[in-house]
Each structure stands twice: as C-alpha cells, then as structure tokens.
Design a protein around this motif. Structure first.
Motif, PDB file in Angstrom:
ATOM      1  N   ARG A  85      -2.968  35.415  30.789  1.00 35.13           N
ATOM      2  CA  ARG A  85      -1.641  35.583  31.353  1.00 35.13           C
ATOM      3  C   ARG A  85      -1.194  37.048  31.215  1.00 35.13           C
ATOM      4  O   ARG A  85      -1.540  37.742  30.254  1.00 35.13           O
ATOM      5  CB  ARG A  85      -0.631  34.675  30.641  1.00 35.13           C
ATOM      6  N   THR A  86      -0.417  37.520  32.201  1.00 37.90           N
ATOM      7  CA  THR A  86      -0.032  38.929  32.204  1.00 37.90           C
ATOM      8  C   THR A  86       0.798  39.324  30.997  1.00 37.90           C
ATOM      9  O   THR A  86       0.717  40.464  30.538  1.00 37.90           O
ATOM     10  CB  THR A  86       0.757  39.266  33.488  1.00 37.90           C
ATOM     11  N   LEU A  89      -1.643  40.221  28.405  1.00 44.31           N
ATOM     12  CA  LEU A  89      -2.274  41.491  28.758  1.00 44.31           C
ATOM     13  C   LEU A  89      -1.325  42.659  28.485  1.00 44.31           C
ATOM     14  O   LEU A  89      -1.756  43.744  28.057  1.00 44.31           O
ATOM     15  CB  LEU A  89      -2.670  41.478  30.229  1.00 44.31           C
ATOM     16  N   TRP A 113      -5.921  45.294  38.828  1.00 44.29           N
ATOM     17  CA  TRP A 113      -5.367  44.365  37.843  1.00 44.29           C
ATOM     18  C   TRP A 113      -4.864  45.081  36.593  1.00 44.29           C
ATOM     19  O   TRP A 113      -3.986  44.589  35.882  1.00 44.29           O
ATOM     20  CB  TRP A 113      -6.399  43.299  37.468  1.00 44.29           C
ATOM     21  N   ILE A 116      -1.395  45.635  37.604  1.00 42.74           N
ATOM     22  CA  ILE A 116      -0.610  44.395  37.579  1.00 42.74           C
ATOM     23  C   ILE A 116      -0.159  44.080  36.149  1.00 42.74           C
ATOM     24  O   ILE A 116       1.009  43.755  35.911  1.00 42.74           O
ATOM     25  CB  ILE A 116      -1.441  43.241  38.166  1.00 42.74           C
ATOM     26  N   GLN A 117      -1.068  44.202  35.200  1.00 41.02           N
ATOM     27  CA  GLN A 117      -0.683  43.911  33.815  1.00 41.02           C
ATOM     28  C   GLN A 117       0.213  45.003  33.246  1.00 41.02           C
ATOM     29  O   GLN A 117       1.095  44.726  32.419  1.00 41.02           O
ATOM     30  CB  GLN A 117      -1.909  43.715  32.942  1.00 41.02           C
ATOM     31  N   ALA A 120       3.788  44.342  33.968  1.00 35.82           N
ATOM     32  CA  ALA A 120       4.380  43.392  33.024  1.00 35.82           C
ATOM     33  C   ALA A 120       4.853  44.104  31.767  1.00 35.82           C
ATOM     34  O   ALA A 120       5.879  43.739  31.171  1.00 35.82           O
ATOM     35  CB  ALA A 120       3.368  42.302  32.681  1.00 35.82           C
ATOM     36  N   HIS A 141       3.465  44.522  40.933  1.00 33.90           N
ATOM     37  CA  HIS A 141       3.978  43.505  40.017  1.00 33.90           C
ATOM     38  C   HIS A 141       3.919  42.156  40.736  1.00 33.90           C
ATOM     39  O   HIS A 141       4.405  42.012  41.851  1.00 33.90           O
ATOM     40  CB  HIS A 141       5.418  43.866  39.649  1.00 33.90           C
ATOM     41  N   LEU A 223      -8.079  35.821  35.655  1.00 34.26           N
ATOM     42  CA  LEU A 223      -6.831  36.550  35.883  1.00 34.26           C
ATOM     43  C   LEU A 223      -6.069  35.946  37.060  1.00 34.26           C
ATOM     44  O   LEU A 223      -4.846  35.772  37.007  1.00 34.26           O
ATOM     45  CB  LEU A 223      -7.119  38.022  36.153  1.00 34.26           C
ATOM     46  N   ASN A 227      -2.433  33.454  36.790  1.00 33.88           N
ATOM     47  CA  ASN A 227      -1.196  34.147  37.131  1.00 33.88           C
ATOM     48  C   ASN A 227      -0.691  33.967  38.555  1.00 33.88           C
ATOM     49  O   ASN A 227       0.517  33.961  38.781  1.00 33.88           O
ATOM     50  CB  ASN A 227      -1.381  35.654  36.879  1.00 33.88           C
ATOM     51  N   SER A 231       3.367  32.983  39.561  1.00 32.75           N
ATOM     52  CA  SER A 231       4.229  34.076  40.018  1.00 32.75           C
ATOM     53  C   SER A 231       4.726  33.844  41.435  1.00 32.75           C
ATOM     54  O   SER A 231       5.862  34.185  41.770  1.00 32.75           O
ATOM     55  CB  SER A 231       3.468  35.404  39.957  1.00 32.75           C
TER      56      SER A 231
END
Length: 584
Positions: A85-86, A89, A113, A116-117, A120, A141, A223, A227, A231
């Motif tokens: 999960r982000t 991460l 990615w 993306i993390q 977060a 995001h 990943l 997620n 989301s």
C-alpha cells in the motif's frame, strides 16, 4: 547549470540497510553528507540503478541517496499484497530520509511508481518538515487521478471525455496486472529476461536491467493490485505545502500530461516542465533531467528562478513571457521588426547584428529586455562562441530567428566566384551555423524550441537576374525542410519564411554584379524606390513570423506575390519558367 558527470570511486556508492517494521531497505549514498540531500526513488520495474546517469551529474554538488524500494533489487519483499500500500511505501521514504539526513529535509526526485509513492509522502503531515521539494516524473498521485477522472466524467464535455479515453488507452496494462497468476509468471519467464531488448525497441533506451528484474517485476505487480481499485473508488487527495515540480515527458506511453492539469487545487507551489522524451527519462535524458532538478533545488534553496522555471510556474502569463528569442540581422529591416514583435509579447530578445551600433539602437528602442550582440553569422567559430555566450548569460533560447542575409542581383555570367562565395557564406552558411549551434543547445536542454529561417519568394521564383540570391534562398528552404524532419525528434520546430517584395534596407546594400560603382548606386536607388512604392513593411513580416512560431507552421509565404508564386511553382512550373525569361 547541472554539474558535469563525475566518475564514481572504485568502491561505488556507500551501502547501508534501513529497517522498517516489515522490510529491510538497501540504501546507497554518495557525495558529501554535509551537502543538501537529493533522495531518488525508482519505479516499476526498476531498481536504484535507474538513477546512475542522474546521480553522476549531481554528486559533485549534492549528497545523492538512492534505495531499492520494497520488493525490488537488494531490499526485502513482503509476501502479502497489502504490504505494498502507498502509505507503507511513504513510510519507507520517510525512514530513509530520517536515516540519511536526520537534521535537514531532503529533496525528493521520483519516477513512475516511485513518484506515486512519493506523492503519498509529500501529502502527509510529516512532509512539511522532512521534504524540501519534490520533482515528480511520470507518476501522479493516485487520489489526484481519481478526482481528475470524476471531475471529467461528471462534466462530460467532448474534450473531457477524450482526455479520459486517451488516458485509459495509455493505461491498458493495469487491467492485465489484475489477472491472477499470469502477470507475475510472464515477468519471471518471458518479459523479464527480454526487458533490456524491449526497452531498446520500444523506448529507444539502452539499459542493462538488474539480474533480479523478473522477481522484482513479479513483486511489483502487487503495487497495482494493492492500490489502484481503492484509489479509484474512494479518492481522498490531500494538499501539500511542499514545492512540486512535475516533469512531463511529451512522448510518455503510459502517463498523459492531462493528468497534471488540476494539481493547483492541492499544490499551491507548482511548476510543470515538459521534456521531449519517452517514459524512461532518467535513462534517456539524464543531463536534461539533472539540469531541471538542479534548477528547482537551487530555487527552493533561495536562488532566483531560471527562465525555464519562470515559464513552468503554474498560473504564468501566456504568450512569449519568460521566453528568450535570438534574432540575427536585427539591426534593421525584418530582423529589427521581428525583435520588436517578440518583445511586445513579453519575450526577452537577443539583438544580434554584424553592425553592433545598429544592434544597440534596436536594443535601446526595445528597452531593458533586449541585449545587443555583435556576430558575423558567416563565421562558424564566431557563431559557436555567440551561442555558448548566450546560453551562459541568459539560458537556452526558446526561439532563434536566422534572419541575417545580403542581397545580390545581376547576370549569372557577371557573377564572380567571389560573389558566389560571399552570398553562400552569409545567406546559406549563416543559417547553417545558426541551426547547428542553437539546435544542438535546444536538443541538449530537452525542452524543445523553434527555429525560423528567413528564405525568400525567390527560392521558388526563377529569375534571370537573381541566380545567386535565388540559389542561396532555395538552399535555405530545402535546408529547413531537412532540418525540420530531424529536429522533430527533439521537439524543435523549424519554419522557413519566404517574403516577397518588402520595403527594407537590403536594397541599399545589394550587390549588382557586373556594374561599376556609379551604376551600382543608381540601381540601388531604383530598387529602393520600387520596394518603397510596394508598401509592404517589415513589421507585417514580423507578425507572420510570430504567428508561425505560435502555430508551428512549416513554410510561410508572406506577401501576396510570394503566395501567388508559390502556387505557380507547384501547379504551373512551366509558366513560371517562361516568365523568368522576361523578368530582369
């Protein structure tokens, strides 16, 4: 400017392990720990080696830290999908930042990615004190995407629906990654062993994947499963006070630039910077990306914004504000009018001419946003030094107008070898020099640009008295077509502008071959009066040049007679040849 690549010490980066509640992260650092820390976060299906080229270029001025994210490279891999999960991460990112730079916030640069993390983390409460800046490359995001999609589907205009459909087409692989068993199996047995070749064929990127690529990618599939659906179903984007620079590759096969359109709602300090590249920017364009990162980090640390950053600031003025335009032959005529036209639209203008006093007069007319320079465009070494000086003092130009030229008329048999050499040196090789030197700088910068070459209606209008001039301008037109085909790979547009009879000072300096001094003067006066009676002024050509840059027009015939002659050259070339016998 980004530092030159430096060779790493024989032992390579320093390795350490940073442990969290459920993983051990392999962390690699180089450079002086007392320098500002840049933390690089890779994406799928990469490892920390993705950043080798960028790290080489930054390590001389920064403490550069990379790590293998959970499930990749030398870091451990949780078995449960929920462990990817982000928010977990993001905690990994904070753990690394705390370990490598406990007393100062870090500058985060992340891709795919990794980005993306990092989003977060950047939108978490801790970011205010632990993250100094964030450069996001090809990784939005997930909650921003959810809101972005909802806003467009609840306001289903054709443009909004096209944006959503386009992004869904780019994201085809996400559905495939939710299939049971097959994605991980494919990565371990088929895709992973061939990944280097796939990148070369599809992205044009030379890379040697990590030996763990198959296992890393199989882990990385989690990943998406952990997620994406959550989301999309319940997006909850949060704001951030961290300055954010979003780098948008223009040829990204997976993430469209439209996804960054709504970010001002959550990111008040936002910059968007385009780079002419595919998805794997850190591999294909490390020099350009290093320059962007350094520009941003230095500004966040207190330095003034570079012109490129000023352009990229969200909410900036439109037009040519914060753009740099170079115009050669700008002391008089079309060049002078073009410099004025771009300056009137907010550009800073380099006014270059072989007559420095004329350049200074034009610059003085424009004001403090104009810079006079002396340059002889026929001198290749001088143009190279000129281009380097401009870039050092003002940055890479956004637009270059190769306007400098001379006139020549008279019978072919009266045109000497010296005459031919002179007109070729200025009218053709002067354009060649400008295209070569500034085109190389634009390509290296990676942010595109535009080059305008001033040709002439004479390029496609044969005349018995313009053999040398017409040949030189025809060569400029052909050169522009050829260079355009090559420069498109770098996002650089090329326009050839073909004026007809325009009232400029070129008639006062035109060489009439085979004529003595007295006859030269008489013919110049006669030509000047004829051009003045025509009444087509240089400022009208300048407006066409600005419009061509705005619209990316490849060829512009400016005056009515230039348009008519271009039509005739295409559809009635025989008639054009017969008329050429009569026009002297």
């Amino acid at each position: 400017m980004a530092s030159e690549p430096r060779h790493l010490p024989p032992t390579g980066p320093r390795r350490r392990t940073v442990g969290t509640d459920d993983v051990d992260l392999a962390v690699f650092s180089e450079g002086d720990p007392a320098s500002p820390t840049i933390l690089l976060v890779h994406g799928f299906p990469d490892t920390h080696r993705l950043w080798d080229g960028l790290a080489e270029r930054l390590v001389g001025d920064y403490h550069v830290v990379r790590y293998d994210v959970r499930g990749a490279g030398e870091s451990t891999a949780p078995r449960k999908t929920a462990a990817y999960r982000t928010e977990l991460l993001a905690e990994d990112l904070f753990a690394v930042a705390d370990a490598v730079s406990p007393n100062r916030p870090v500058h985060v640069v992340a891709h795919d990615w990794g980005s993306i993390q990092a989003w977060a983390a950047v939108t978490a409460p801790r970011a205010k004190t632990r993250i100094a800046s964030f450069t996001s490359v090809s990784g939005p995001h997930l909650d921003h995407i959810g809101q972005w999609t909802r806003r467009r589907l609840t306001h289903p205009t054709p443009a909004n629906l096209v944006q959503v459909a386009t992004q869904l087409a780019h994201s085809w692989y996400i559905a495939a990654f939710h299939l049971p068993v097959l994605p991980a199996l494919a990565w371990r047995t088929v895709i992973g062993p061939r990944w280097g070749g796939i990148l070369r064929r599809v992205e044009g990127v030379d890379s040697t994947p990590a030996p763990t690529i198959g296992t890393d990618a199989a882990n990385g599939v989690r990943l998406y499963r952990a997620n994406m659906l959550t989301s999309a179903a319940k997006p909850a984007p949060g704001p951030t006070e961290v300055p954010v620079q979003v780098v948008l590759p223009t040829r990204d096969r997976f993430v469209t630039a439209a996804l960054a359109e709504d970010l001002e709602r959550w990111v008040p300090r936002l910059w968007r910077r385009r780079i002419v590249a595919g998805h794997w920017v850190p591999l294909s364009h490390p020099e350009a990306l290093a320059r962007m990162v350094e520009d941003f980090v230095e500004h966040v640390s207190g330095a003034p914004m570079t012109r490129s950053l000023q352009r990229a600031r969200a909410g900036r003025a439109e037009g040519f504000t914060n753009r740099l335009v170079v115009v050669t032959g700008a002391g008089k005529g079309i060049g002078r009018a073009t410099a004025h036209a771009f300056a009137a639209r907010g550009a800073e203008v380099v006014v270059a001419d072989v007559d420095i006093e004329a350049a200074r007069r034009t610059a003085a007319e424009i004001g403090p946003a104009a810079y006079p320079y002396l340059v002889d465009v026929s001198d290749a070494d001088a143009v190279r030094a000129f281009a380097e000086d401009i870039t050092d003092q003002h940055g890479t130009p956004d637009v270059v107008v190769n306007n400098a030229g001379i006139g020549m008329a008279g019978p072919f048999l009266a045109t000497t070898a010296r005459d031919w050499q002179r007109i070729t040196d200025v009218n053709l090789l002067g354009v060649v020099n400008g295209c070569r030197e500034f085109g190389a700088l634009m390509a290296e910068a990676g942010e595109g640009g535009h080059i305008v070459n001033i040709s002439s209606a004479a390029a496609y209008t044969p005349s018995r008295s313009l053999s040398a001039y017409a040949a030189s301008k025809a060569a400029v037109l052909a050169l522009s077509d050829c260079v355009r085909a090559e420069f498109v790979d770098h996002g650089i547009g090329v326009t050839a502008v073909c004026p007809g009879v325009v009232a400029t000072d070129i008639t006062n300096t035109t060489t009439f071959t085979g004529a003595d001094d007295l006859e030269q003067q008489r013919m110049r006066q006669k030509a000047t009066k004829a051009y003045a009676r025509r009444g087509f002024t240089p400022d009208r050509v300048a407006e066409e040049i600005v419009r061509a840059v705005d619209h990316g027009t490849p060829v512009v015939a400016v005056t009515p007679e230039a348009k008519l002659a271009r039509f005739g050259s295409r559809f009635a070339p025989g008639l054009m040849r017969r008329v050429a016998r009569l026009i002297g």
